[in-house]
Structure formats: C-alpha cells, structure tokens
Enzyme design. Structure first.
Site, PDB file in Angstrom:
ATOM      1  N   HIS A   1       7.817  -8.007  -4.065  1.00  0.00           N
ATOM      2  CA  HIS A   1       6.534  -8.409  -4.658  1.00  0.00           C
ATOM      3  C   HIS A   1       6.668  -9.720  -5.439  1.00  0.00           C
ATOM      4  O   HIS A   1       7.102  -9.709  -6.585  1.00  0.00           O
ATOM      5  CB  HIS A   1       6.028  -7.303  -5.585  1.00  0.00           C
ATOM      6  CG  HIS A   1       5.608  -6.091  -4.841  1.00  0.00           C
ATOM      7  ND1 HIS A   1       4.322  -5.926  -4.371  1.00  0.00           N
ATOM      8  CD2 HIS A   1       6.298  -5.004  -4.447  1.00  0.00           C
ATOM      9  CE1 HIS A   1       4.234  -4.783  -3.725  1.00  0.00           C
ATOM     10  NE2 HIS A   1       5.413  -4.187  -3.751  1.00  0.00           N
TER      11      HIS A   1
ATOM     12  N   CYS B   1       5.154  -6.223   1.596  1.00  0.00           N
ATOM     13  CA  CYS B   1       5.565  -4.822   1.687  1.00  0.00           C
ATOM     14  C   CYS B   1       4.830  -4.118   2.849  1.00  0.00           C
ATOM     15  O   CYS B   1       5.118  -4.422   4.002  1.00  0.00           O
ATOM     16  CB  CYS B   1       5.340  -4.139   0.337  1.00  0.00           C
ATOM     17  SG  CYS B   1       6.226  -2.603   0.182  1.00  0.00           S
ATOM     18  N   TYR B   2       3.857  -3.269   2.579  1.00  0.00           N
ATOM     19  CA  TYR B   2       3.123  -2.624   3.672  1.00  0.00           C
ATOM     20  C   TYR B   2       2.534  -3.679   4.616  1.00  0.00           C
ATOM     21  O   TYR B   2       2.532  -3.515   5.842  1.00  0.00           O
ATOM     22  CB  TYR B   2       2.001  -1.750   3.102  1.00  0.00           C
ATOM     23  CG  TYR B   2       1.223  -0.971   4.150  1.00  0.00           C
ATOM     24  CD1 TYR B   2       1.704   0.231   4.639  1.00  0.00           C
ATOM     25  CD2 TYR B   2       0.009  -1.464   4.651  1.00  0.00           C
ATOM     26  CE1 TYR B   2       1.005   0.940   5.607  1.00  0.00           C
ATOM     27  CE2 TYR B   2      -0.689  -0.764   5.619  1.00  0.00           C
ATOM     28  CZ  TYR B   2      -0.202   0.441   6.095  1.00  0.00           C
ATOM     29  OH  TYR B   2      -0.886   1.129   7.047  1.00  0.00           O
TER      30      TYR B   2
ATOM     31  N   GLY C   1       0.832  -1.201   0.000  1.00  0.00           N
ATOM     32  CA  GLY C   1       0.000   0.000   0.000  1.00  0.00           C
ATOM     33  C   GLY C   1       0.864   1.247   0.000  1.00  0.00           C
ATOM     34  O   GLY C   1       2.058   1.172   0.313  1.00  0.00           O
TER      35      GLY C   1
ATOM     36  N   ASP D   1     -19.831  -8.040 -19.782  1.00  0.00           N
ATOM     37  CA  ASP D   1     -19.979  -8.231 -18.330  1.00  0.00           C
ATOM     38  C   ASP D   1     -21.446  -8.231 -17.894  1.00  0.00           C
ATOM     39  O   ASP D   1     -21.885  -9.103 -17.155  1.00  0.00           O
ATOM     40  CB  ASP D   1     -19.227  -7.140 -17.557  1.00  0.00           C
ATOM     41  CG  ASP D   1     -17.783  -7.028 -17.996  1.00  0.00           C
ATOM     42  OD1 ASP D   1     -17.289  -8.002 -18.592  1.00  0.00           O
ATOM     43  OD2 ASP D   1     -17.172  -5.985 -17.751  1.00  0.00           O
TER      44      ASP D   1
ATOM     45  N   GLU E   1       4.349 -11.383  -6.703  1.00  0.00           N
ATOM     46  CA  GLU E   1       3.310 -11.450  -7.741  1.00  0.00           C
ATOM     47  C   GLU E   1       3.744 -10.821  -9.057  1.00  0.00           C
ATOM     48  O   GLU E   1       3.088 -10.988 -10.083  1.00  0.00           O
ATOM     49  CB  GLU E   1       2.012 -10.787  -7.229  1.00  0.00           C
ATOM     50  CG  GLU E   1       2.054  -9.272  -7.050  1.00  0.00           C
ATOM     51  CD  GLU E   1       2.669  -8.813  -5.715  1.00  0.00           C
ATOM     52  OE1 GLU E   1       3.421  -9.585  -5.104  1.00  0.00           O
ATOM     53  OE2 GLU E   1       2.402  -7.668  -5.308  1.00  0.00           O
TER      54      GLU E   1
ATOM     55  N   LYS F   1     -11.548 -10.230 -16.539  1.00  0.00           N
ATOM     56  CA  LYS F   1     -12.248 -10.272 -17.829  1.00  0.00           C
ATOM     57  C   LYS F   1     -12.201 -11.656 -18.499  1.00  0.00           C
ATOM     58  O   LYS F   1     -13.219 -12.155 -18.969  1.00  0.00           O
ATOM     59  CB  LYS F   1     -11.602  -9.242 -18.764  1.00  0.00           C
ATOM     60  CG  LYS F   1     -12.402  -8.952 -19.993  1.00  0.00           C
ATOM     61  CD  LYS F   1     -13.367  -7.861 -19.692  1.00  0.00           C
ATOM     62  CE  LYS F   1     -14.429  -7.732 -20.729  1.00  0.00           C
ATOM     63  NZ  LYS F   1     -15.351  -6.642 -20.348  1.00  0.00           N
TER      64      LYS F   1
END
Ligand code: XMP
Length: 502
Positions: A161, A77-78, A50, A219, A163, A358
């Site tokens: 990170h 991280c945060y 964050g 959607d 990810e 999506k």
C-alpha cells in the site's frame, strides 16, 4: 481539470488513495466498479485493495469498460490480483501472507523513479501472485520472495500500500503514477472544484427546484451555500427543528444562511420526532426513524415548493463508512445522510460534496464567505443528540443533555480549550447513579464527556485535557443541572470504540 478514478473494492484505504492523488493537484475521484465510466479528463485509474480473493466465486471483477480504454491502470493488492487473474495468471492463498512493514526491492520502472532500490513497504495480504500472465514482468519483489509489483503494458500492480505512511517513498510512487505515467496536469484545487461543482449543479437541476436539508452542521451549510450560488431561489433550505439540536443552533444557522442569500425556512417538528422515538431503544432503529422523519418532512416541503431534488451534505467519510462507494466495504453504520433514505424516495439526490474530505469542505466554505468561527465548529452528527442520548430519547433527556453540552463547551471556550480537540461533546447515559444533594442522597443521570483528536473522524484518540478543565466542567454540570449526579470522561480511542456512543 484532470482526474484519476479510484475504483473502490472495499479497502479501508480507498479514500486515502484519492487523498494522496489530490496532494499532487490531480482530482482523485472514488467510484464504484458497477458505475464505472471514464470521461475525457480521466487520465488514469487506480484499483483499490479489498477484503475478498479473486479466485472466490462472486468476488468483484474488473469493470468491463476498463478493458476498452487506454489510460494507465494501477492495481493495489486486490487490484493487482485482478489484473493478474483476468489476464490468465494465477493468484493463490499464500502459506503465511505478509502483514506490516516488509522490505521490498524495486526494479527500474518509471513508477519507481527517485525511489531507492530497497525500502520498507506496508503489506496486508494473504493471497499472492503465483504465476504471471503473458507479457507481464515483475518490477518489485519482497524479501520473502513474493511478487510485490508487476507491469503488463499500461497495467501496473503493487502488492503493498503506497498510500499508507509506513511505506517509504509511497507518496513518490503515487505521484510518479499520476504525473509521470498518466501525464495528468497538476491543476486541481478547491477553487476550480467550486466552479465545476456550480456548473454541474446547474446542468443537473436545469429548470427544476431543489430542497435542502439543513442540519446545522458545516457540511449541509456549505452544500446549501454552494448550491444557492449555482441556482439562487430555485433552492429552498429547510431547517428541521427536531428538538435534538445543540442549544442556540437554530438562530446561529439562520443568521449565517440568510446573510449568504440562501432561501431558508424553519419547520418545528419536535412533536413528530419525539412521538416516533418514544419507546425506541435500538441505535440503528433510532437513526432510521430520524432519517425517515427528515425525509417525510422534506417530501412534504418539497411538494409544496415543487422540488424534484433533495440536496444533502454527504461527504467522503459518510460514503466510505456506509460502504456505499461500492457494495464491497463492510457497512459500519447507517449514517443518516446516506443509508437512512427510504428506497422509494421520490426526490432525486443532489450531493455536491460527496467527493470531498472534511478539511476540503472547510476550505470551500471559506471561499464561499462562511465565517471561520462557523467553519471551525466541531462536527455534529446528522441525527443530532439522538445518538448521544443512549436508549430511549425523551424531551426531558434532550433538555438535560443540551444543557450539559452547553456547559461543557462553554467551559472549554472560556478556558481556551475548544479548538484543542477535534470534536467534544456530552452524552447522556440512561442509568441512575446515586449522589449527594445537601445532606440527602439522590439519584441522577450520568453524563459522559467525550473529546477526541482526529483528522477525518475515521480514526481518533481520546483528547488529553488538563485535569483542571475536566474538573471544572464536571463541577459546573453537577451544580448547574439537578438531574445529573455524576460526570465521567471517555478515554477510549477509535478503534475500538466509535466517536459517538451509538
Ligand atoms: P463515529 O461515531 O462513526 O463518528 O466514529 C465519526 C464522525 O461522524 C459523525 N457522525 C455522523 N455524522 N450522520 C452524520 O452526519 C451520522 O449519522 C453520524 N454518526 C456519526 C461523528 O460525530 C464523528 O464526527
């Protein structure tokens, strides 16, 4: 079906974390710290990064309920700073911070099973851990001697990170967390998502009735078909013709929905929308007016149908971009699906696709029997051509843009280029440019063509069409539409631009 909750503290990578967890067949659900609660099938929790600092007054905390549960927790991280800070350690603003690929050394820990002792990891932090709380050990350290990983019992933390694809073995680290440490069973796929979503919709709606806003996009269509298979006639789809649809939209969408047994009616609201948009130039104002007008119509339709719920096709990228997973993320724009809703809205919201990306929505659509051709349509924004006519929207401009858009897309289709781009469309610029018609100089609008390559719409790059494709579209547009004198092509990536022009 096992789940791992991803608590969003506003990092741009939160959705990516959920995505990476899903790649292990475990459902990664993004939640906000404020509404945090665990369920029987919650096997672990990830705390995202964050933009704030844990030592700042008013910065977000660990959810209270997290302290009472016993599933493994991984702070990124945060998220790691929170674990350290709240257990009595110290997090401070570092002298330099670390940004970008950084070499990290790993200790032995189940989190790093199968990961080489040393590798590159993606850093993005100004704050660092200075001292550890009791019972906490360092399990990774960067080449700058900064704490890059910690373990305190079931609480794990990473400064980098995993990810992000620039982190070597990042996928392996997340899979170690989900499968090895949390012991989540790998069973999630779109089929059991559909079954559970149908159950959840039935539970939520019970004997009440639902109204669905249909925008013609993938959607809203998929969410309507899903909901109709859960509650049948208790769903009423409303297709609002606001005059800002692509050409032919209405008949195509009605055909699909009726073939799949969705109860749907059309409201001709062109006059209302154009009236309310008259004289309005500000993009956010336009979005709000369009969103509000949709809601006004739905509320009216809902009252006559006796509905208590409003179904919306909100998906993960809308939620993340609007900063609504939590209050922490910067608000990028008010996607009408999410933020344009008046606060005092009387209907309860039903958003069964809120957690999906999506491509997952498309997969769900396929399972529900929606045709491939429809599912592969380019995304279309809720406010329609309203955000592609820059400045004031008028019926004349809408007509010109519809025509230009149809010519552009037909040209792409004829030249087999439509599916090469992730999204392609025309934009009408409210400037007059000089042109030649016969021997006479004349003034006309400028049409900008835009096409991008993207996976989620979060980032994008301008699509490289062969020159002849663009030339062909430009010449067809200027010869087919008298009011257009010039056609240009948008070469900007996202960021710094957005995909839409407003
Ligand atoms: P931007 O312009 O934000 O667009 O880069 C990213 C993707 O989202 C679509 N988009 C919207 N979709 N309501 C929607 O449902 C909106 O208000 C909206 N604005 C943009 C856009 O077409 C692109 O695919």
């Amino acid at each position: 079906m096992d789940e791992i909750l991803v608590v969003d503290y506003g990092s741009q990578y939160t959705a990516l974390l959920a995505r990476k967890i899903r790649e292990n067949g475990v459902f990664g659900r993004v939640v906000s710290g404020e509404n945090f609660r665990v369920f029987e099938n919650t096997k672990g929790v990830i705390l995202s990064g964050g933009p704030q600092s844990v030592y700042e007054l008013g910065s977000p905390r660990l959810p209270e309920r997290l302290k009472q549960i016993s599933v493994p927790v991984l702070g990124i991280c945060y998220g790691m700073h929170l674990i350290v800070h709240e257990a009595g350690g110290r997090v401070v603003r570092g002298k330099t911070g670390e940004y970008g690929a950084t070499t990290v050394q790993y200790e032995e820990d189940p989190l790093f099973e199968g990961v080489p002792q040393e590798g590159e990891a993606w850093m993005s932090h100004g704050d660092s851990v200075e001292s550890l709380p009791r019972d906490c050990r360092v399990i990774a350290r960067s080449c700058n001697d900064i704490v890059a990983g910690i373990r305190r019992g079931e609480f794990l933390g990473l400064q980098f990170h995993p990810e992000v694809r620039h982190t070597d073995y990042g996928d392996r680290i997340l899979s170690n967390f989900a499968i090895r440490i949390c012991k989540a069973t790998s069973a999630w796929d779109i089929h059991n998502f559909a079954d559970r979503a149908i159950e959840r919709i039935r539970d939520e709606v019970r004997d009440e009735r639902v109204i669905a806003g249909l925008s013609g996009g993938v959607d809203s269509t998929v969410s309507a078909v899903l909901t109709a298979s859960a509650i049948g006639e208790k769903l009423k789809g409303v297709f609002v013709d606001h005059g800002l649809m692509r050409e032919g939209e209405e008949s195509e969408i009605l055909h699909i929905l009726r073939a799949l047994n969705v109860n749907v009616s059309v409201v001709d609201a062109r006059e209302l929308f154009f009236d309310r948009l008259r004289g309005v130039h500000d993009p956010e104002e336009k979005r709000k007016i369009i969103g509000k007008s949709f809601i006004d119509i739905f509320e009216k339709e809902a009252t006559s149908f006796g509905a208590t719920h409003l179904l919306q096709g909100t998906i993960m990228s809308d939620v993340i971009e609007s900063g609504h997973a939590s209050e922490a993320a910067d608000r990028i724009k008010s996607h009408h699906n999410v933020a344009g809703l008046p606060l005092e809205m009387k209907l309860k919201l039903l958003e069964p696709l809120r957690q999906l990306f999506k491509d997952e929505v498309r997969e769900l659509g396929r399972k529900l029997g929606i045709s491939e051709k429809f599912l592969n349509r380019h995304p279309f924004p809720g406010p329609g051509l309203g955000v592609r006519i820059l400045g004031e929207v008028t019926p004349e401009k809408a007509r010109i843009l519809q025509h230009a858009d149809r010519i552009f897309l037909n040209t792409l289709r004829e030249m087999q280029e439509e599916q090469a781009a992730w999204q392609a469309f025309a934009v009408l610029l409210p400037v007059h440019s000089v042109g030649l018609r016969g021997d006479k100089r004349s003034q006309g609008y400028v049409i900008a063509l835009r096409a991008v390559d993207s996976t989620e719409g979060m980032t994008a790059s301008a699509h490289e069409f062969p020159w002849r494709v663009l030339k062909k579209a430009a010449s067809k547009i200027t010869s087919g539409i008298r009011e257009v004198s010039r056609v240009v092509y948008d070469l900007t990536d996202k960021p710094p631009a957005t995909i839409e022009w407003e």
